[in-house]
Design a protein around this motif. Sequence first.
Motif, PDB file in Angstrom:
ATOM      1  N   GLU A 111       0.748  -1.228  -0.016  1.00  0.00           N
ATOM      2  CA  GLU A 111       0.035  -0.055   0.139  1.00  0.00           C
ATOM      3  C   GLU A 111       0.981   1.460  -0.035  1.00  0.00           C
ATOM      4  O   GLU A 111       0.665   2.059  -0.959  1.00  0.00           O
ATOM      5  CB  GLU A 111      -1.042  -0.113   1.317  1.00  0.00           C
ATOM      6  CG  GLU A 111      -1.969   1.125   1.388  1.00  0.00           C
ATOM      7  CD  GLU A 111      -2.975   1.020   0.324  1.00  0.00           C
ATOM      8  OE1 GLU A 111      -3.589   2.027  -0.267  1.00  0.00           O
ATOM      9  OE2 GLU A 111      -3.305  -0.015   0.069  1.00  0.00           O
ATOM     10  N   ARG A 112       1.911   1.407   0.852  1.00  0.00           N
ATOM     11  CA  ARG A 112       2.613   2.632   0.974  1.00  0.00           C
ATOM     12  C   ARG A 112       3.467   2.860  -0.321  1.00  0.00           C
ATOM     13  O   ARG A 112       3.486   3.638  -0.981  1.00  0.00           O
ATOM     14  CB  ARG A 112       3.750   2.345   2.317  1.00  0.00           C
ATOM     15  CG  ARG A 112       4.443   3.408   2.342  1.00  0.00           C
ATOM     16  CD  ARG A 112       5.562   3.463   3.730  1.00  0.00           C
ATOM     17  NE  ARG A 112       6.126   4.388   3.826  1.00  0.00           N
ATOM     18  CZ  ARG A 112       6.961   4.520   5.023  1.00  0.00           C
ATOM     19  NH1 ARG A 112       6.824   3.397   6.020  1.00  0.00           N
ATOM     20  NH2 ARG A 112       7.768   5.465   5.238  1.00  0.00           N
ATOM     21  N   THR A 113       3.869   1.563  -0.793  1.00  0.00           N
ATOM     22  CA  THR A 113       4.673   1.885  -2.174  1.00  0.00           C
ATOM     23  C   THR A 113       3.707   2.351  -3.251  1.00  0.00           C
ATOM     24  O   THR A 113       4.276   2.996  -4.130  1.00  0.00           O
ATOM     25  CB  THR A 113       5.280   0.389  -2.448  1.00  0.00           C
ATOM     26  OG1 THR A 113       6.210   0.012  -1.550  1.00  0.00           O
ATOM     27  CG2 THR A 113       6.088   0.403  -3.902  1.00  0.00           C
ATOM     28  N   ALA A 114       2.702   1.751  -3.135  1.00  0.00           N
ATOM     29  CA  ALA A 114       1.475   2.182  -4.458  1.00  0.00           C
ATOM     30  C   ALA A 114       1.217   3.636  -4.183  1.00  0.00           C
ATOM     31  O   ALA A 114       1.121   4.318  -5.199  1.00  0.00           O
ATOM     32  CB  ALA A 114       0.140   1.453  -4.269  1.00  0.00           C
ATOM     33  N   ARG A 115       1.154   4.025  -2.992  1.00  0.00           N
ATOM     34  CA  ARG A 115       0.963   5.582  -2.793  1.00  0.00           C
ATOM     35  C   ARG A 115       2.089   6.495  -3.337  1.00  0.00           C
ATOM     36  O   ARG A 115       1.680   7.507  -3.715  1.00  0.00           O
ATOM     37  CB  ARG A 115       0.510   5.729  -1.060  1.00  0.00           C
ATOM     38  CG  ARG A 115      -0.816   5.299  -0.812  1.00  0.00           C
ATOM     39  CD  ARG A 115      -0.869   5.564   0.955  1.00  0.00           C
ATOM     40  NE  ARG A 115      -2.187   4.893   1.077  1.00  0.00           N
ATOM     41  CZ  ARG A 115      -2.533   4.995   2.373  1.00  0.00           C
ATOM     42  NH1 ARG A 115      -1.668   5.467   3.449  1.00  0.00           N
ATOM     43  NH2 ARG A 115      -3.644   4.361   2.869  1.00  0.00           N
ATOM     44  N   ARG A 116       3.136   5.901  -2.905  1.00  0.00           N
ATOM     45  CA  ARG A 116       4.251   6.723  -3.482  1.00  0.00           C
ATOM     46  C   ARG A 116       4.285   6.905  -5.111  1.00  0.00           C
ATOM     47  O   ARG A 116       4.648   7.854  -5.504  1.00  0.00           O
ATOM     48  CB  ARG A 116       5.592   6.461  -2.810  1.00  0.00           C
ATOM     49  CG  ARG A 116       5.809   6.953  -1.564  1.00  0.00           C
ATOM     50  CD  ARG A 116       7.351   6.592  -1.139  1.00  0.00           C
ATOM     51  NE  ARG A 116       7.535   5.136  -1.215  1.00  0.00           N
ATOM     52  CZ  ARG A 116       7.854   4.284  -0.063  1.00  0.00           C
ATOM     53  NH1 ARG A 116       8.039   4.861   1.032  1.00  0.00           N
ATOM     54  NH2 ARG A 116       7.950   3.171  -0.093  1.00  0.00           N
ATOM     55  N   ALA A 117       4.094   5.824  -5.525  1.00  0.00           N
ATOM     56  CA  ALA A 117       4.199   5.755  -7.095  1.00  0.00           C
ATOM     57  C   ALA A 117       3.015   6.309  -7.605  1.00  0.00           C
ATOM     58  O   ALA A 117       3.106   7.086  -8.666  1.00  0.00           O
ATOM     59  CB  ALA A 117       4.080   4.218  -7.601  1.00  0.00           C
ATOM     60  N   ILE A 118       1.799   6.240  -6.987  1.00  0.00           N
ATOM     61  CA  ILE A 118       0.794   7.124  -7.682  1.00  0.00           C
ATOM     62  C   ILE A 118       0.924   8.498  -7.380  1.00  0.00           C
ATOM     63  O   ILE A 118       0.745   9.576  -8.385  1.00  0.00           O
ATOM     64  CB  ILE A 118      -0.317   6.882  -6.971  1.00  0.00           C
ATOM     65  CG1 ILE A 118      -1.011   5.362  -7.315  1.00  0.00           C
ATOM     66  CG2 ILE A 118      -1.581   7.693  -7.114  1.00  0.00           C
ATOM     67  CD1 ILE A 118      -1.843   5.010  -6.413  1.00  0.00           C
ATOM     68  N   ASP A 119       1.391   9.012  -6.352  1.00  0.00           N
ATOM     69  CA  ASP A 119       1.744  10.702  -6.163  1.00  0.00           C
ATOM     70  C   ASP A 119       3.066  10.902  -7.354  1.00  0.00           C
ATOM     71  O   ASP A 119       2.793  12.058  -7.710  1.00  0.00           O
ATOM     72  CB  ASP A 119       2.461  10.774  -4.659  1.00  0.00           C
ATOM     73  CG  ASP A 119       1.288  10.844  -3.611  1.00  0.00           C
ATOM     74  OD1 ASP A 119       0.177  10.829  -4.193  1.00  0.00           O
ATOM     75  OD2 ASP A 119       1.547  10.630  -2.385  1.00  0.00           O
ATOM     76  N   ASP A 120       3.964  10.133  -7.451  1.00  0.00           N
ATOM     77  CA  ASP A 120       5.034  10.368  -8.388  1.00  0.00           C
ATOM     78  C   ASP A 120       4.439  10.610  -9.838  1.00  0.00           C
ATOM     79  O   ASP A 120       4.832  11.485 -10.509  1.00  0.00           O
ATOM     80  CB  ASP A 120       6.099   9.491  -8.280  1.00  0.00           C
ATOM     81  CG  ASP A 120       7.028   9.412  -7.072  1.00  0.00           C
ATOM     82  OD1 ASP A 120       6.714  10.367  -6.414  1.00  0.00           O
ATOM     83  OD2 ASP A 120       7.701   8.638  -6.673  1.00  0.00           O
ATOM     84  N   ALA A 121       3.392   9.668 -10.122  1.00  0.00           N
ATOM     85  CA  ALA A 121       3.004   9.877 -11.660  1.00  0.00           C
ATOM     86  C   ALA A 121       2.148  10.876 -11.725  1.00  0.00           C
ATOM     87  O   ALA A 121       2.210  11.654 -12.593  1.00  0.00           O
ATOM     88  CB  ALA A 121       2.115   8.444 -11.541  1.00  0.00           C
ATOM     89  N   VAL A 122       1.223  11.354 -10.690  1.00  0.00           N
ATOM     90  CA  VAL A 122       0.488  12.461 -10.718  1.00  0.00           C
ATOM     91  C   VAL A 122       1.342  13.790 -10.781  1.00  0.00           C
ATOM     92  O   VAL A 122       1.055  14.952 -11.754  1.00  0.00           O
ATOM     93  CB  VAL A 122      -0.573  12.280  -9.661  1.00  0.00           C
ATOM     94  CG1 VAL A 122      -1.449  13.855  -9.537  1.00  0.00           C
ATOM     95  CG2 VAL A 122      -1.653  11.438  -9.917  1.00  0.00           C
TER      96      VAL A 122
END
Length: 134
Positions: A111-122
């Motif tokens: 979950e934490r990794t996904a959140r960071r990746a989503i934030d980076d993509a946006v």
Amino acid sequence: MAASSGEAEIIGICEAALSALHADDEAQVVVLCDSKQAVTCLHTALTEGSPNPAHRALLFPESRSLLERLLPHAGRVDVRWLKDHIGHELNETADTLANLALRRATGRIAERTARRAIDDAVKKLPNAPTVTAA
């Protein structure tokens, strides 16, 4: 789990919409997707308020469950088609987010990794809003 790319796209759309809805209880959510089949399927399901139009596309119970969780929010969700393979930044970001949503929905990414990746993509988008994934 996804039995087809269409099912994976639908999972991605549902996860993206549910995450955005969770982040803001009153927001109108627009989800862009480059799969006409997935957009048409979900648009019909959301318009009818029924998971039945997606029955053939969603083979796994987890996929059906995501759609059923999204249906009560149908009035706040707009799913739109975006032409693929044109190098459009929104399309590239949509592909990235769909992939992350699928990996997140199937437990293949923390979950934490996904959140960071989503934030980076946006953040890579021009005039990107400040978003924190749920």
